[in-house]
Design a protein around this motif. Structure first.
Motif, mmCIF file in Angstrom:
data_model
loop_
_atom_site.group_PDB
_atom_site.id
_atom_site.type_symbol
_atom_site.label_atom_id
_atom_site.label_comp_id
_atom_site.label_asym_id
_atom_site.label_seq_id
_atom_site.Cartn_x
_atom_site.Cartn_y
_atom_site.Cartn_z
ATOM 1 N N TYR A 32 -10.077 -26.735 -3.414
ATOM 2 C CA TYR A 32 -9.345 -27.955 -3.695
ATOM 3 C C TYR A 32 -8.445 -27.773 -4.905
ATOM 4 N N VAL A 33 -7.445 -28.635 -4.955
ATOM 5 C CA VAL A 33 -6.583 -28.774 -6.114
ATOM 6 C C VAL A 33 -6.776 -30.179 -6.654
ATOM 7 N N MET A 34 -6.986 -30.271 -7.952
ATOM 8 C CA MET A 34 -7.132 -31.578 -8.596
ATOM 9 C C MET A 34 -5.881 -31.857 -9.411
ATOM 10 N N GLY A 35 -5.393 -33.072 -9.309
ATOM 11 C CA GLY A 35 -4.170 -33.412 -10.010
ATOM 12 C C GLY A 35 -4.291 -34.698 -10.806
ATOM 13 N N TRP A 36 -3.428 -34.803 -11.810
ATOM 14 C CA TRP A 36 -3.261 -36.051 -12.557
ATOM 15 C C TRP A 36 -1.838 -36.550 -12.338
ATOM 16 N N PHE A 37 -1.733 -37.826 -12.058
ATOM 17 C CA PHE A 37 -0.449 -38.495 -11.891
ATOM 18 C C PHE A 37 -0.423 -39.699 -12.822
ATOM 19 N N ARG A 38 0.759 -40.247 -13.036
ATOM 20 C CA ARG A 38 0.835 -41.466 -13.832
ATOM 21 C C ARG A 38 1.947 -42.353 -13.305
ATOM 22 N N GLN A 39 1.769 -43.648 -13.548
ATOM 23 C CA GLN A 39 2.782 -44.612 -13.131
ATOM 24 C C GLN A 39 2.977 -45.634 -14.236
ATOM 25 N N PHE A 47 4.030 -36.847 -11.041
ATOM 26 C CA PHE A 47 3.069 -35.776 -11.246
ATOM 27 C C PHE A 47 2.994 -35.439 -12.730
ATOM 28 N N VAL A 48 1.775 -35.204 -13.219
ATOM 29 C CA VAL A 48 1.578 -34.817 -14.611
ATOM 30 C C VAL A 48 1.062 -33.388 -14.708
ATOM 31 N N ALA A 49 -0.034 -33.106 -14.025
ATOM 32 C CA ALA A 49 -0.640 -31.779 -14.103
ATOM 33 C C ALA A 49 -1.585 -31.586 -12.933
ATOM 34 N N SER A 50 -1.884 -30.312 -12.637
ATOM 35 C CA SER A 50 -2.864 -30.011 -11.603
ATOM 36 C C SER A 50 -3.596 -28.736 -11.965
ATOM 37 N N ILE A 51 -4.724 -28.528 -11.287
ATOM 38 C CA ILE A 51 -5.524 -27.327 -11.521
ATOM 39 C C ILE A 51 -6.277 -26.994 -10.250
ATOM 40 N N THR A 52 -6.396 -25.702 -9.953
ATOM 41 C CA THR A 52 -7.172 -25.286 -8.793
ATOM 42 C C THR A 52 -8.645 -25.199 -9.181
ATOM 43 N N TRP A 53 -9.499 -25.691 -8.295
ATOM 44 C CA TRP A 53 -10.933 -25.671 -8.588
ATOM 45 C C TRP A 53 -11.441 -24.242 -8.796
ATOM 46 N N SER A 54 -11.003 -23.332 -7.936
ATOM 47 C CA SER A 54 -11.608 -21.997 -7.951
ATOM 48 C C SER A 54 -11.112 -21.146 -9.118
ATOM 49 N N LEU A 59 -0.953 -26.303 -13.804
ATOM 50 C CA LEU A 59 0.466 -26.542 -13.585
ATOM 51 C C LEU A 59 0.798 -27.849 -14.290
ATOM 52 N N TYR A 60 1.941 -27.890 -14.986
ATOM 53 C CA TYR A 60 2.310 -29.087 -15.747
ATOM 54 C C TYR A 60 3.741 -29.490 -15.464
ATOM 55 N N THR A 61 3.997 -30.779 -15.576
ATOM 56 C CA THR A 61 5.373 -31.220 -15.579
ATOM 57 C C THR A 61 5.960 -30.918 -16.965
ATOM 58 N N ASP A 62 7.255 -30.726 -17.012
ATOM 59 C CA ASP A 62 7.888 -30.265 -18.248
ATOM 60 C C ASP A 62 7.642 -31.190 -19.444
ATOM 61 N N SER A 63 7.608 -32.480 -19.189
ATOM 62 C CA SER A 63 7.533 -33.433 -20.302
ATOM 63 C C SER A 63 6.200 -33.397 -21.044
ATOM 64 N N VAL A 64 5.179 -32.778 -20.466
ATOM 65 C CA VAL A 64 3.864 -32.740 -21.130
ATOM 66 C C VAL A 64 3.455 -31.336 -21.552
ATOM 67 N N LYS A 65 4.248 -30.347 -21.218
ATOM 68 C CA LYS A 65 3.911 -28.970 -21.587
ATOM 69 C C LYS A 65 3.790 -28.836 -23.094
ATOM 70 N N GLY A 66 2.725 -28.167 -23.526
ATOM 71 C CA GLY A 66 2.488 -27.991 -24.947
ATOM 72 C C GLY A 66 1.746 -29.147 -25.585
ATOM 73 N N ARG A 67 1.616 -30.264 -24.879
ATOM 74 C CA ARG A 67 0.911 -31.428 -25.433
ATOM 75 C C ARG A 67 -0.358 -31.761 -24.636
ATOM 76 N N PHE A 68 -0.304 -31.598 -23.342
ATOM 77 C CA PHE A 68 -1.439 -31.921 -22.471
ATOM 78 C C PHE A 68 -2.079 -30.629 -21.978
ATOM 79 N N THR A 69 -3.402 -30.689 -21.784
ATOM 80 C CA THR A 69 -4.133 -29.561 -21.223
ATOM 81 C C THR A 69 -5.076 -30.066 -20.146
#
Length: 119
Positions: A32-39, A47-54, A59-69
């Motif tokens: 699975y891939v887990m993602g965070w979105f915002r509205q 889309f904000v960010a996603s991560i593969t379970w395994s 993966l990050y959207t540009d506006s949050v790179k370096g700030r969100f993990t």
């Protein structure tokens, strides 16, 4: 079926930090891939960010790179979004979502958690 429950939202001043959690239950697996979105009010969900379970590949959207993990704890079936250096424009309802590894659309969604950043 996969159930997703977010927590950790709240009110924070600009420059502050919050950590969101998304607990997954049901038919979860490593493929699975887990993602965070915002509205934000009056805007489309983004889309904000996603991560593969395994592999834990982020993966990050540009506006949050370096700030969100984004990170995951496979043992707890939980995905986290650590948000630092928050800005007023980060204010939104944040949603956790999941999809199968090679699917296009996210088909499971949480109820959302409000994040408000004051200036």
């Amino acid at each position: 079926q996969v159930q997703l429950v977010e927590s950790g939202g709240g009110l924070v001043q600009a420059g502050g930090s919050l950590r969101l959690s998304c607990a997954a239950s049901g038919s979860t697996s490593g493929n699975y891939v887990m993602g965070w979105f915002r509205q934000a009010p009056g805007k489309e969900r983004e889309f904000v960010a996603s991560i593969t379970w395994s592999e834990g590949m982020p993966l990050y959207t540009d506006s949050v790179k370096g700030r969100f993990t984004i990170a995951r704890d496979n043992a707890k079936n939980t995905v986290y979004l650590q948000m630092n250096s928050l800005k007023p424009e980060d204010t939104a309802v944040y949603y956790c979502a999941s999809r199968a590894r090679f699917a296009v659309k996210y088909n499971y969604w949480g109820q959302g958690t409000q994040v408000t950043v004051s200036s």
